[in-house]
Motif scaffolding. Structure first.
Motif, PDB file in Angstrom:
ATOM      1  N   LEU A 173      -1.962   4.181   4.543  1.00  0.00           N
ATOM      2  CA  LEU A 173      -3.104   3.283   4.391  1.00  0.00           C
ATOM      3  C   LEU A 173      -2.776   2.128   3.466  1.00  0.00           C
ATOM      4  CD1 LEU A 173      -5.978   5.915   4.220  1.00  0.00           C
ATOM      5  CD2 LEU A 173      -5.540   4.282   6.065  1.00  0.00           C
ATOM      6  N   ARG A 174      -1.978   2.368   2.457  1.00  0.00           N
ATOM      7  CA  ARG A 174      -1.563   1.250   1.583  1.00  0.00           C
ATOM      8  C   ARG A 174      -0.716   0.247   2.347  1.00  0.00           C
ATOM      9  NH1 ARG A 174      -1.302   5.565  -2.148  1.00  0.00           N
ATOM     10  NH2 ARG A 174       0.908   5.937  -1.657  1.00  0.00           N
ATOM     11  N   GLN A 175       0.043   0.722   3.338  1.00  0.00           N
ATOM     12  CA  GLN A 175       0.913  -0.170   4.106  1.00  0.00           C
ATOM     13  C   GLN A 175       0.170  -0.920   5.205  1.00  0.00           C
ATOM     14  OE1 GLN A 175       4.667   0.870   5.566  1.00  0.00           O
ATOM     15  NE2 GLN A 175       5.208   2.240   3.894  1.00  0.00           N
ATOM     16  N   ALA A 176      -0.896  -0.346   5.720  1.00  0.00           N
ATOM     17  CA  ALA A 176      -1.594  -0.946   6.868  1.00  0.00           C
ATOM     18  C   ALA A 176      -2.112  -2.332   6.506  1.00  0.00           C
ATOM     19  CB  ALA A 176      -2.743  -0.058   7.305  1.00  0.00           C
ATOM     20  N   SER A 177      -1.881  -3.277   7.392  1.00  0.00           N
ATOM     21  CA  SER A 177      -2.306  -4.650   7.115  1.00  0.00           C
ATOM     22  C   SER A 177      -3.784  -4.865   7.376  1.00  0.00           C
ATOM     23  CB  SER A 177      -1.481  -5.637   7.961  1.00  0.00           C
ATOM     24  OG  SER A 177      -1.670  -5.391   9.343  1.00  0.00           O
TER      25      SER A 177
END
Length: 383
Positions: A173-177
């Motif tokens: 989730l931290r990586q999702a744009s």
């Protein structure tokens, strides 16, 4: 004309198809609910394949079916279990499906969300599982589609408890744009997912699921819940952070969940809306006007068909979905990737045909009757 249908006891019965399809008015986009149909893939029946080999897809027919769904105002949930992810369609085929469907969506202005999983690996360590998720997330985001983080068989096997889910999903989730949809798929759809979120106790699993969302509410557009438990979905829906939507994946109770109550409602991301597409869209447009009675009048009668298609073993519902697409004229054959057309019995398919015809789902009832008769004739049912 009459059709001879196989009975569960081995006999035959006569059935007279309806003369005309259900009359639907159609209209503009849906406004009160966000509605996705999980869409099936159309196999290439002439490909020289084996059940455990790579899927051979008829891309023209597959994309045409997605245009059909978009034309009725529905979104498409792509490369999900309805598309036989993990049951005939491998990651290479799914990646191609995502790229092609996302490009088609841009061309027609259709809404699309695509499944992100780990099915390019059979198992592995937690870092390897996280890397597999990351690879698929990159493909979906590069295509311009919204991501649906699907449950992972590999993660279910490797995780030692709730913390492994919290760490894995938190990293993704931290990586999702852009905000994603989280998908909780129950073991009735995939037995390998038993104990997901770190516990076979659904109450404990729910707490972990909510902890993931609470830690990253700005990265979660919504959740898709496929547990076939309406009470649990409503309770979970009421505990979501403000702005996080619930997309029902309950193919047994969807009318009441979409209608909602005084405390809220569910949006929809449903495999049953593959065969129900035009009718489902008509029902939601009726709901858009505030006419809940009209909405339920249209949608409630479809539940018997849905419960039939999704009866245990639930994961084989795809066979009925593709069977109805063939009878409705959306494809020219009843062949499936992995040979899954053989996963349901003739009496099961006969009942699916009868229920769908009774609802008026076939644009050409005579064509549907002829096709179902031709299939049964192959198995010795005289026409």
């Amino acid at each position: 004309m009459t059709v001879r249908l196989p009975r569960p006891d081995g006999g035959l019965r006569e059935y007279e198809p309806r003369a005309e399809p259900l009359a639907l008015t159609g209209g503009g986009p849906l406004t009160s609910r966000t509605v996705f149909s999980a869409a099936h893939v159309v196999a290439d029946p002439y490909a020289d394949t084996t059940p455990d080999g790579p899927a051979a897809v008829d891309w023209d027919a597959t994309l045409a079916f997605r245009r059909h769904l978009w034309s009725h105002g529905l979104g498409v949930a792509e490369a999900m279990d309805t598309a036989q992810r993990g049951m005939g369609l491998d990651w290479a085929g799914a990646a191609e499906l995502i790229r092609r469907s996302a490009a088609e969506a841009r061309g027609v202005g259709g809404r699309i969300a695509c499944g992100v999983g780990t099915d390019q690996i059979a198992g592995g360590t937690l870092p390897e599982i996280r890397a597999a998720y990351e690879e698929q997330l990159a493909v979906v985001e590069e295509s311009g589609a919204q991501a649906i983080l699907m449950a992972s068989r590999a993660l279910a096997a490797a995780a030692s408890g709730p913390d492994d889910y919290l760490d894995t999903y938190g990293h993704l989730l931290r990586q999702a744009s852009e905000p994603v949809i989280l998908h909780w798929l129950g073991p009735m759809f995939d037995p390998a997912l038993d104990g997901y979120w770190g516990s076979a106790d659904l109450d404990a699993a729910t707490e972990t699921f909510l902890d993931v969302i609470a830690a990253h509410p700005d990265k979660v557009d919504g959740i898709k819940v496929s547990l076939l438990d309406a009470r649990r979905e409503v309770e979970l829906r009421r505990r979501l952070p403000q702005g996080v939507r619930c997309y029902t994946g309950d193919d047994f109770h969807y009318p009441e969940l979409i209608e909602g109550d005084e405390q809220g409602f569910s949006h929809a991301l449903l495999g049953i809306f593959d065969p129900l597409g035009p009718l489902a869209a008509e029902a939601v447009r009726t709901l858009d006007t505030g006419d809940t009675t009209g909405f339920r009048t249209l949608l409630d009668p479809t539940v018997e068909l849905s419960r039939h298609l999704f009866q245990p073993p639930t994961r084989f519902y795809k066979t009925g979905v593709v069977f109805l697409a063939w009878l409705a004229g959306h494809q020219d054959h009843f062949a499936m990737v992995g040979g899954l057309q053989s996963a349901r019995s003739l009496p099961h398919l006969a009942r699916a045909y009868e229920l769908a015809d009774g609802l008026g789902l076939f644009p050409d009832p005579e064509l549907a009757a002829d096709r179902v008769s031709s299939l049964f004739a192959v198995y010795g049912v005289a026409r």
